[in-house]
Scaffold this motif. Structure first.
Motif, PDB file in Angstrom:
ATOM      1  N   PRO A  95      -3.833  73.230  38.750  1.00 16.61           N
ATOM      2  CA  PRO A  95      -4.519  72.253  37.692  1.00 16.61           C
ATOM      3  C   PRO A  95      -5.266  73.058  36.732  1.00 16.61           C
ATOM      4  O   PRO A  95      -6.017  74.083  37.162  1.00 16.61           O
ATOM      5  CB  PRO A  95      -5.288  71.452  38.448  1.00 16.61           C
ATOM      6  N   GLU A 101      -8.438  74.793  34.972  1.00 19.07           N
ATOM      7  CA  GLU A 101      -9.693  74.679  35.389  1.00 19.07           C
ATOM      8  C   GLU A 101     -10.639  74.245  34.152  1.00 19.07           C
ATOM      9  O   GLU A 101     -10.454  74.275  32.929  1.00 19.07           O
ATOM     10  CB  GLU A 101     -10.225  76.005  35.371  1.00 19.07           C
ATOM     11  N   GLU A 108     -17.375  72.937  34.901  1.00 23.42           N
ATOM     12  CA  GLU A 108     -18.407  71.729  35.291  1.00 23.42           C
ATOM     13  C   GLU A 108     -19.589  71.649  34.626  1.00 23.42           C
ATOM     14  O   GLU A 108     -19.924  70.382  34.382  1.00 23.42           O
ATOM     15  CB  GLU A 108     -18.378  71.537  36.882  1.00 23.42           C
ATOM     16  N   SER A 118     -17.615  60.982  38.149  1.00 14.50           N
ATOM     17  CA  SER A 118     -16.305  61.736  38.425  1.00 14.50           C
ATOM     18  C   SER A 118     -15.187  60.850  38.512  1.00 14.50           C
ATOM     19  O   SER A 118     -15.572  59.603  39.179  1.00 14.50           O
ATOM     20  CB  SER A 118     -16.329  62.580  39.548  1.00 14.50           C
ATOM     21  N   THR A 148      -9.201  58.284  42.375  1.00 13.55           N
ATOM     22  CA  THR A 148      -7.941  58.013  42.337  1.00 13.55           C
ATOM     23  C   THR A 148      -7.839  56.788  42.781  1.00 13.55           C
ATOM     24  O   THR A 148      -8.344  55.934  43.420  1.00 13.55           O
ATOM     25  CB  THR A 148      -7.323  58.958  43.348  1.00 13.55           C
ATOM     26  N   GLU A 180      -4.584  65.925  29.525  1.00 15.62           N
ATOM     27  CA  GLU A 180      -4.950  64.969  30.623  1.00 15.62           C
ATOM     28  C   GLU A 180      -5.325  63.714  30.368  1.00 15.62           C
ATOM     29  O   GLU A 180      -6.009  63.639  29.356  1.00 15.62           O
ATOM     30  CB  GLU A 180      -6.136  65.611  31.544  1.00 15.62           C
ATOM     31  N   GLY A 228      -4.786  63.476  40.229  1.00 16.65           N
ATOM     32  CA  GLY A 228      -5.006  64.949  40.078  1.00 16.65           C
ATOM     33  C   GLY A 228      -6.331  65.094  40.331  1.00 16.65           C
ATOM     34  O   GLY A 228      -7.183  64.453  40.877  1.00 16.65           O
ATOM     35  N   GLU A 229      -6.704  66.174  39.816  1.00 14.12           N
ATOM     36  CA  GLU A 229      -8.000  66.900  39.927  1.00 14.12           C
ATOM     37  C   GLU A 229      -9.231  65.835  39.414  1.00 14.12           C
ATOM     38  O   GLU A 229      -8.920  65.214  38.197  1.00 14.12           O
ATOM     39  CB  GLU A 229      -8.358  68.067  39.367  1.00 14.12           C
ATOM     40  N   ARG A 287     -12.119  64.400  37.329  1.00 11.05           N
ATOM     41  CA  ARG A 287     -12.790  64.898  35.641  1.00 11.05           C
ATOM     42  C   ARG A 287     -14.235  64.085  35.608  1.00 11.05           C
ATOM     43  O   ARG A 287     -14.046  62.989  36.145  1.00 11.05           O
ATOM     44  CB  ARG A 287     -11.805  64.948  34.756  1.00 11.05           C
TER      45      ARG A 287
END
Length: 157
Positions: free
Chosen positions: A23, A25, A28, A55, A58, A90, A142-143, A145
């Motif tokens: 994924p 980067e 942050e 954040s 999911t 995204e 996914g990651e 965010r």
């Protein structure tokens, strides 16, 4: 010798494939700065009833869900102002539910780009004007965010 060259080529292609699947980067520190700027922007332009900087979660791990409770006077939630900070392309799904009395109703929702812009998601037609609680969630696969969400509306009489 040919076997070693072939094995090395397969390993290189496999590694390149794995690196290409990683994924993107996201800085942050910059994401947290964006959350602060988003909060300032929203509070200067809207009547914010409650807000959240967190954040994404999911479907299988709903940690990013937040419940806000409102006392008297009760509120009318008109819209959700929300943004997500991620990599280009995204997306996330932002939604909220409202409670009137003891009944939970859908407030609204939409898919949003994780491009750092704040968007407004209107409340469902005929949303009640006496809301005593609201749940906000921003979900993406996914990651995780960073996101910012603000419930916007009016305090009742």
């Amino acid at each position: 010798m040919g076997r070693f060259v072939c094995a090395g080529l397969i390993a290189a292609v496999s590694l390149a494939t794995l690196v290409g699947c990683a994924p993107p980067e996201v800085d942050e520190t910059e994401a947290q700065r964006w959350q602060t700027r988003a909060r300032v922007e929203a509070s200067s332009q809207y009547d914010v009833l409650a807000d959240l900087a967190s954040s994404t979660s999911t479907e299988s791990d709903p940690d990013g869900v937040e419940t806000f409770t409102f006392g008297e006077p009760l509120v009318a939630v008109d819209e959700l102002v929300v943004g997500c900070y991620g990599a280009p392309g995204e997306t996330a799904t932002a939604s909220w539910r409202i409670r009137t009395g003891s009944t939970w109703l859908s407030g609204g929702g939409a898919e949003i780009e994780c491009d750092g812009s704040l968007v407004t998601v209107q409340a469902m037609e005929g949303a009640p004007e006496r809301v005593n609680a609201a749940v906000v969630e921003v979900i993406r696969e996914g990651e995780p965010r960073q996101f910012y969400a603000a419930l916007v509306g009016e305090t009742g009489p």
